[in-house]
Motif scaffolding. Structure first.
Motif, short mmCIF file in Angstrom:
data_model
loop_
_atom_site.label_atom_id
_atom_site.label_comp_id
_atom_site.label_asym_id
_atom_site.label_seq_id
_atom_site.Cartn_x
_atom_site.Cartn_y
_atom_site.Cartn_z
N ALA B 72 0.82 -1.21 0.00
CA ALA B 72 0.00 0.00 0.00
C ALA B 72 0.86 1.27 0.00
O ALA B 72 0.34 2.37 -0.11
N GLY B 73 2.17 1.09 0.14
CA GLY B 73 3.07 2.25 0.15
C GLY B 73 2.86 3.09 1.40
O GLY B 73 3.08 4.30 1.39
N TYR B 111 3.60 -4.76 -11.39
CA TYR B 111 4.07 -3.80 -12.40
C TYR B 111 4.35 -4.53 -13.72
O TYR B 111 3.99 -4.04 -14.80
N GLU B 115 -0.42 -4.09 -13.72
CA GLU B 115 -1.44 -3.86 -12.68
C GLU B 115 -0.96 -2.88 -11.61
O GLU B 115 -1.62 -2.65 -10.62
N SER B 116 0.25 -2.39 -11.80
CA SER B 116 0.77 -1.40 -10.85
C SER B 116 1.63 -0.44 -11.66
O SER B 116 2.01 -0.74 -12.79
N TYR B 117 1.88 0.74 -11.11
CA TYR B 117 2.57 1.79 -11.88
C TYR B 117 3.76 2.32 -11.10
O TYR B 117 3.87 2.13 -9.89
N VAL B 118 4.65 3.00 -11.84
CA VAL B 118 5.88 3.52 -11.24
C VAL B 118 5.67 4.28 -9.92
O VAL B 118 6.39 4.05 -8.96
N PRO B 119 4.67 5.19 -9.82
CA PRO B 119 4.52 5.91 -8.54
C PRO B 119 4.30 4.96 -7.37
O PRO B 119 4.75 5.23 -6.26
N GLU B 120 3.62 3.85 -7.64
CA GLU B 120 3.34 2.91 -6.55
C GLU B 120 4.61 2.16 -6.14
O GLU B 120 4.79 1.83 -4.98
N LEU B 122 7.54 3.47 -6.19
CA LEU B 122 8.31 4.43 -5.38
C LEU B 122 7.74 4.54 -3.97
O LEU B 122 8.49 4.59 -2.99
N LEU B 123 6.42 4.56 -3.86
CA LEU B 123 5.80 4.63 -2.53
C LEU B 123 6.10 3.36 -1.73
O LEU B 123 6.44 3.42 -0.55
N ILE B 164 13.76 5.33 -9.33
CA ILE B 164 13.05 4.12 -9.77
C ILE B 164 14.02 2.94 -9.81
O ILE B 164 13.73 1.84 -9.33
#
Lengths: 539, 275
Positions: B72-73, B111, B115-120, B122-123, B164
């Motif tokens: 969940a970051g 990712y 189903e997930s993206y770069v910002p997630e 990083l979090l 990243i």
């Protein structure tokens, strides 16, 4: 008849005008459709200058300006006034640029670079190599990072005199932007990339005749609007996005310019044909041989994202909400020709300002003011002292990074806007408004150049970089050049510097199987340099 | 013959009773093979987000909660849970390997399937670091696949790409020393020596600064530590103009390079395999 010349040196092209000082009118306009320096953006231009000598870069730029002056056929020029970003103006004048070439301080400290003052001043044309030995007026940079072009957009739009909370952006390769809250100004410069000017898009071109500049929904598909020889919008081919077909009709088109890219992205996003980073069917065909690819979607997305992230960063730093924005001023060719509704839909203009004003090319206008009235320079220098500007360096701003990373995911990975906004809120940044506000649109000028005069000439820079290389003549280098900038005749090689991507590419050098090809062996073709000079005798 | 079929049928009935899910899956697969579907492809396709989460979820419920916080970051939550478990006397190494790492592993696998993206990532990396730092205080070094120094070269400040790369390397079990941005060759060499690093990742967005990567690779040649180079201003052709370097286009390339280098391969070999 006393005359003067005003010039806007842009990263993707140079615009010049011949002025009549007796009645303050524009006589003629000439445009160089590319910047003559190798490279697709200012950083590449600087890298070329640092790697191959600032003298060489200066000479290329001066030659190009000379060719424009020659084309304007001046009879009795009294002075020349220029405007542009600090990098182009410094390369033009031949002064230090290294202080602008590095974002981090460590490199500068190691080289002991002392940044020049960059106050507004006057140099002699001869001194900097111009064919006209007249006074050349160079406007000031407000600060190291805020150039004369930024000053121009703040003055010539009315932004600086406004008491409202307003924003201004010069939609170019390097998008200068400023936000005004009370008497405080927040500035930034987003590396939007050449997509905004139509370059770096596979069939992209500057806003010149034959460029698709807009699209409108009509019966039977999307009607493209192209620029004609007088830079007016006329009907071009009709595109059917769903069927992936086009009907060649109307004005013959050669490519697509920045505003056309915005219109096409709008149409694609609206119909769902474009789902970043993909296009249904892989590409959009606009005309025989003119297609828009998935790489173009990503390239456009990068530009749109940098603009939206830049605007939001300024608002965050100033502590205002989207709803607080009263007016948005749009400058530059893209800022003038773009449909503001589409601009807001794609995110390059905030969704909320109550009024949007399209203002044309302000850099050329400021140069024009200076050409008419050289004393205005003192006024600009005073302004430099009084403007309370807070510059936000996007490269090192954590706010910008937090937003831009969402843009990357949005355009390159197809992340939904809901996630974008959730992530922003977690970083304590306001979300992007989903709804476009009702607003008033004010288009001040029909063209980006307010007055063209009696004629408009569009030319390609013809500066050659030449070398003699003894090799087998396999032409791996010539065939490998992505811009068709390199040619060979026996042992004579020639690089068209304006087309060359410069130090960012170097494929010719790196692919030579005989390891014989070296760009450092190339010299400026003195014949070209001479040809650019006009033969009028200044008074 | 008959006897064999009897046995098979008996087994099938047993399975139907004891493992109905597996039974159903086998029947479905049988039908699909009958319909001419290539199951090799099909299996890859049906790896869903839920399956990835399921496969990586720690059995221990408390560990699973830590992994969830990383996914969940949520850094405060990950830190709080890790602190609680350390106070209970849980082994810090075990916590990193079996509670924190599965979290970021999940995000990276998500990712991979979009189903997930770069910002997630990083979090999740931030949340992971919150927990890992607490564990490191207890035990010092945690076993890793290898040590990587990550930096943005002197003259440049653009560090989104570097962040990243650092996050994805950590997710893959590498110990990453993040030096930051605008890093001089001297400072980088000093850290590489002090940390006994196996690899350096150097990135830059600006064409004016990319030559720094060449200087760095050359300065590290005598140390035998190669530089994985990347960033918008860098391409394979540029990297091939100097020794002791490998080019990576995406953050996932950095993982490939790091795995190979830490497995003892030379930069020449890695280049041959990846360029």
């Amino acid at each position: 008849m006393d005359q003067a010349i005003n010039i806007d040196i842009g990263t993707s092209g140079i615009r010049a005008q011949l002025l009549d000082l007796t009645d303050s009118s524009v006589l003629r306009t000439a445009i160089l459709s590319r910047n003559p320096l190798p490279g697709a953006n200012v950083v590449d231009h600087m890298d070329f200058a640092i790697s191959y000598g600032q003298g060489t870069a200066h000479e290329i730029l001066i030659s190009a300006v000379n060719s424009l002056i020659k084309n304007l056929k001046p009879e009795n020029p009294k002075r020349i006034a220029v405007c542009g970003n600090p990098i182009q103006l410094s390369l033009f004048e031949g002064v230090e640029i290294r202080d602008l070439a590095f974002a981090g301080k460590n490199a500068l400290e190691k080289m002991h670079v002392k940044p020049p003052e960059r106050n507004g001043h006057i140099v002699s044309g001869n001194e900097i190599g111009l064919c006209a030995d007249v006074d050349v007026i160079i406007p000031p940079s407000i600060r190291h990072e805020i150039g004369a072009d930024a000053l121009a957009m703040m003055i010539k739009t009315g932004f600086l005199d406004s008491s409202e909370t307003c924003m201004v952006t010069d939609y170019g390769t390097n998008a200068e932007m400023a936000l005004k809250v009370d008497d405080k100004i927040y500035t930034g410069s987003a590396a939007a990339g050449p997509a905004m000017e139509g370059q770096q898009i596979s069939k992209g071109m500057l806003a010149t005749p034959g460029a698709i500049a807009d699209m409108q929904l009509s019966a039977g598909g999307w009607q493209t609007l192209a620029l004609d020889e007088k830079l007016r919008l006329v009907e071009g081919p009709k595109i059917n996005l769903r069927e992936g077909t086009f009907k060649p009709s109307g004005y013959p088109v050669k490519g697509i310019t920045g505003t056309g890219v915005i219109a096409l992205m709008y149409a694609g996003l609206l119909t769902g044909i474009i789902k970043p980073p993909h296009i249904e069917g892989g590409r959009i065909r606009m005309e025989k041989g003119i297609t828009f690819t998935e790489e173009d979607v990503v390239e456009a997305g990068k530009a749109f994202g940098a603009l939206r992230a830049g605007h939001l960063t300024l608002m965050h730093e100033a502590g205002i909400a989207y709803e607080d924005l009263e007016t948005m001023y749009m400058c530059g060719a893209s800022g003038t020709y773009v449909d503001p509704h589409k601009a807001r839909f794609t995110g390059i203009v905030p969704a909320t300002p109550k009024r949007i004003v399209q203002c044309g090319n302000t850099s050329l206008e400021l140069a024009k003011d200076l050409a008419f009235d050289p004393d205005y320079l003192t006024c600009l220098n005073d302004m430099k002292k009084s403007i309370l500007a807070n510059h936000i360096m996007f490269a090192s701003s954590p706010t910008f990074a937090a937003i831009y990373i969402q843009e990357i995911a949005f355009w390159n990975e197809g992340m939904p806007l809901e996630k974008y906004n959730t992530n922003l809120e977690r970083s304590g940044i306001q979300p992007i408004p989903k709804k476009l506000q009702e607003n008033i649109i004010e288009k001040r000028y029909e063209r980006d150049i307010r007055e063209l005069g009696k004629s408009l000439e569009i030319m390609e820079p013809k500066c050659g970089f030449i070398a003699t290389i003894r090799c087998s003549g396999c032409d791996t280098c010539v065939k490998g050049c992505p811009e068709e900038a390199l040619s060979r005749e026996n042992e004579s090689f020639r690089i068209n510097t304006a087309r060359c991507l410069g130090t960012a590419c170097r494929r010719c050098e790196e692919r030579c199987p005989e390891k014989n090809f070296s760009i450092s062996d190339f010299k400026l073709d003195s014949k070209d340099v001479e040809n650019c000079k006009s033969n009028f005798a200044p008074v | 013959m008959i006897r064999h079929i009897d046995l098979a049928v008996q087994k099938i009935f047993e399975m139907k009773e004891k493992e109905p899910a597996k039974f159903k899956k086998l029947i479905d697969e049988g039908i699909m093979i009958g319909l001419g579907v290539d199951l090799g492809d099909r299996n890859k396709e049906v790896t869903t987000a839920d399956q990835i989460k399921e496969n990586n979820r720690p059995k221990d419920l408390e560990y699973a909660a830590v992994a969830e916080a990383v996914i969940a970051g949520n850094r405060p939550e990950a830190t709080k849970l890790t602190t609680g478990l350390l106070e209970k006397g849980k082994d810090p190494t075990d916590l990193v390997l079996n509670a924190l790492m599965p979290g970021i592993q999940t995000v990276c696998e998500l990712y991979d399937i979009g189903e997930s993206y770069v910002p997630e990532i990083l979090l999740a990396n931030e949340a992971l670091l919150g927990g890992v730092e607490l564990c490191q205080e207890k035990i010092g070094d945690i076993p890793s696949q290898g040590k990587v120094v990550s930096l943005v070269i002197v003259g440049d400040l653009h560090d989104i790409g570097k962040n990243i790369v650092a996050a994805i390397l950590r997710a893959n079990g590498f110990d990453v020393v993040d030096l930051g941005r605008d890093i001089t060759v001297e400072a980088a060499v000093e850290t590489v020596k002090a940390e006994k690093a196996d690899l350096v990742t150097g990135t830059t967005l600006m064409s004016t600064t990319k030559v720094g990567l060449k200087d760095l690779a050359e300065a590290l040649e005598s140390e035998g530590v190669p530089v994985a180079c990347g960033g918008a201003a860098v391409d394979r052709h540029f990297v091939e103009t100097f020794a002791n370097s490998v080019y990576g286009k995406t953050p996932l390339d950095a993982v490939k390079i790091a795995k190979k280098i830490c497995a003892g391969k030379s930069w020449e070999e890695v280049r041959k395999e990846l360029h």
